[in-house]
Design an enzyme around this catalytic site. Structure first.
Site, short mmCIF file in Angstrom:
data_model
loop_
_atom_site.label_atom_id
_atom_site.label_comp_id
_atom_site.label_asym_id
_atom_site.label_seq_id
_atom_site.Cartn_x
_atom_site.Cartn_y
_atom_site.Cartn_z
N CYS A 189 105.18 97.32 30.04
CA CYS A 189 104.18 97.89 31.07
C CYS A 189 104.90 99.05 31.85
O CYS A 189 104.57 100.12 31.87
CB CYS A 189 103.13 97.31 31.56
SG CYS A 189 101.95 96.19 30.22
N ASN A 220 103.19 94.94 41.14
CA ASN A 220 104.17 95.97 40.82
C ASN A 220 104.85 96.66 41.65
O ASN A 220 106.19 97.03 42.03
CB ASN A 220 103.79 96.75 39.55
CG ASN A 220 103.43 96.00 38.19
OD1 ASN A 220 102.41 96.20 37.47
ND2 ASN A 220 104.41 95.15 37.82
N HIS A 250 93.53 101.25 34.86
CA HIS A 250 92.48 100.71 34.45
C HIS A 250 91.87 99.49 35.16
O HIS A 250 92.54 98.71 35.64
CB HIS A 250 92.12 100.59 32.89
CG HIS A 250 93.21 99.50 32.42
ND1 HIS A 250 94.74 100.11 32.02
CD2 HIS A 250 93.39 98.23 32.38
CE1 HIS A 250 95.14 98.94 31.46
NE2 HIS A 250 94.79 97.97 32.03
#
Length: 308
Positions: A189, A220, A250
């Site tokens: 990701c 993150n 999202h």
């Protein structure tokens, strides 16, 4: 709509739109609210109000009960964090900074793809019976490549360039390796970082193809803020900016109400996070080399459903 008012000495007042927060909080200069909270609130508000729903579309993730996990999404979200001003851990709820650093070091320092080398259990869903997540993340960081200057893996190449050619515009990493995707249990990701030195500041861009905002956003951000701090210290620079670029940001359908409650909460000044100044070798850092002080937060959000 987020508004910022300034006094002669700096940031004093934060006003949010009525649909998010119905208060105006005034603080002394030494009590500046977390700028990371402001970014998070604004991003979530924008996704909820202006995002596009994937309901009815062909999607991959499912909930534990087998139903499809739909999202409200925004394309191309960009957030900038000035690490010279604060460490960007949100205060709306607690981000476990040392656990986030442990996972970052699992990938960048240990270069491991086995969950047995990781203290947390966030990767358990994607590991096989031996604990491997396949040729993903740490595996890619530890894979050696041939350069004109010699053989390096991606981490060592970054350190080499920052020490020997710091103003290069080619200091970057990539974990999204197409030839190995079929052997990855989860496609990366957060897949790429570009480092860039400006004056005496080390900056970085984190590129992320997809992000579950509730579960992973500040996790993150904290990880790669910590990485910039560590890389800066071992290569002789000061931490500069972290720019976070998310292609598909999202909020899952079952997270919307949780997010709405979360961004209504009061916020607090950012924590003070300092790094053990005695460490000069990237491979000697541990999570305990991060000293976290004055981290006041709202209550933790528990039992967040995770789509797989």
């Amino acid at each position: 709509m987020i508004s910022y008012l300034y006094s002669k000495k700096g940031f004093c007042v934060y006003l949010a739109s009525d649909s998010v927060r119905k208060d105006a909080l005034i603080f002394k200069e030494e009590e500046i609210l977390s700028l990371a909270d402001n970014l998070f609130i604004s991003m979530c508000q924008d996704i909820i109000e202006n995002g596009v729903s994937t309901e009815g579309e062909k999607v991959r993730p499912k909930w534990e009960d087998g139903t499809f996990a739909y999202t409200i999404k925004k394309f191309g979200v960009v957030n900038r964090y000035d690490l010279s001003k604060e460490f960007p851990a949100i205060t709306l709820r607690k981000t476990y900074i040392k656990s986030a650093v442990d996972e970052l070091l699992w990938i960048w320092q240990k270069k491991s793809n086995n969950i047995h080398d990781l203290k947390s259990h966030v990767w358990d869903e994607w590991a096989d019976e031996n604990g491997s997540i396949g040729k993903a993340y740490g595996y890619q960081m530890g894979k050696k490549h041939i350069y004109k200057e010699g053989e390096f893996d991606q981490v060592d190449r970054v350190i080499f360039d920052l020490k020997n050619n710091p103003y290069s515009r080619r200091i970057m990493t990539n974990m999204y390796v197409h030839e190995d995707l079929h052997e990855m249990n989860l496609y990366p990701c957060a897949y790429g970082v570009t480092f860039n030195v400006t004056g005496d500041r080390l900056n970085a861009i984190l590129n992320q193809r997809s992000q579950d905002v509730l579960a992973a956003n500040n996790w993150n951000v904290v990880q790669y803020a910590a990485l910039v701090m560590m890389m800066a210290q071992v290569t002789g620079f000061k931490p500069g900016e972290l720019v976070h670029v998310i292609a598909d940001a999202h909020i899952y359908d079952r997270h919307v109400d949780i997010i709405k409650e979360l961004i209504q909460r009061p916020t607090y000044p950012a924590p003070k996070v300092t790094l053990n100044p005695d460490i000069k070798n990237f491979y000697q850092f541990t999570p305990d080399d991060f000293l976290v002080e004055d981290y006041v937060t709202g209550p933790q959000v528990k039992n967040i459903p995770i789509a797989v």
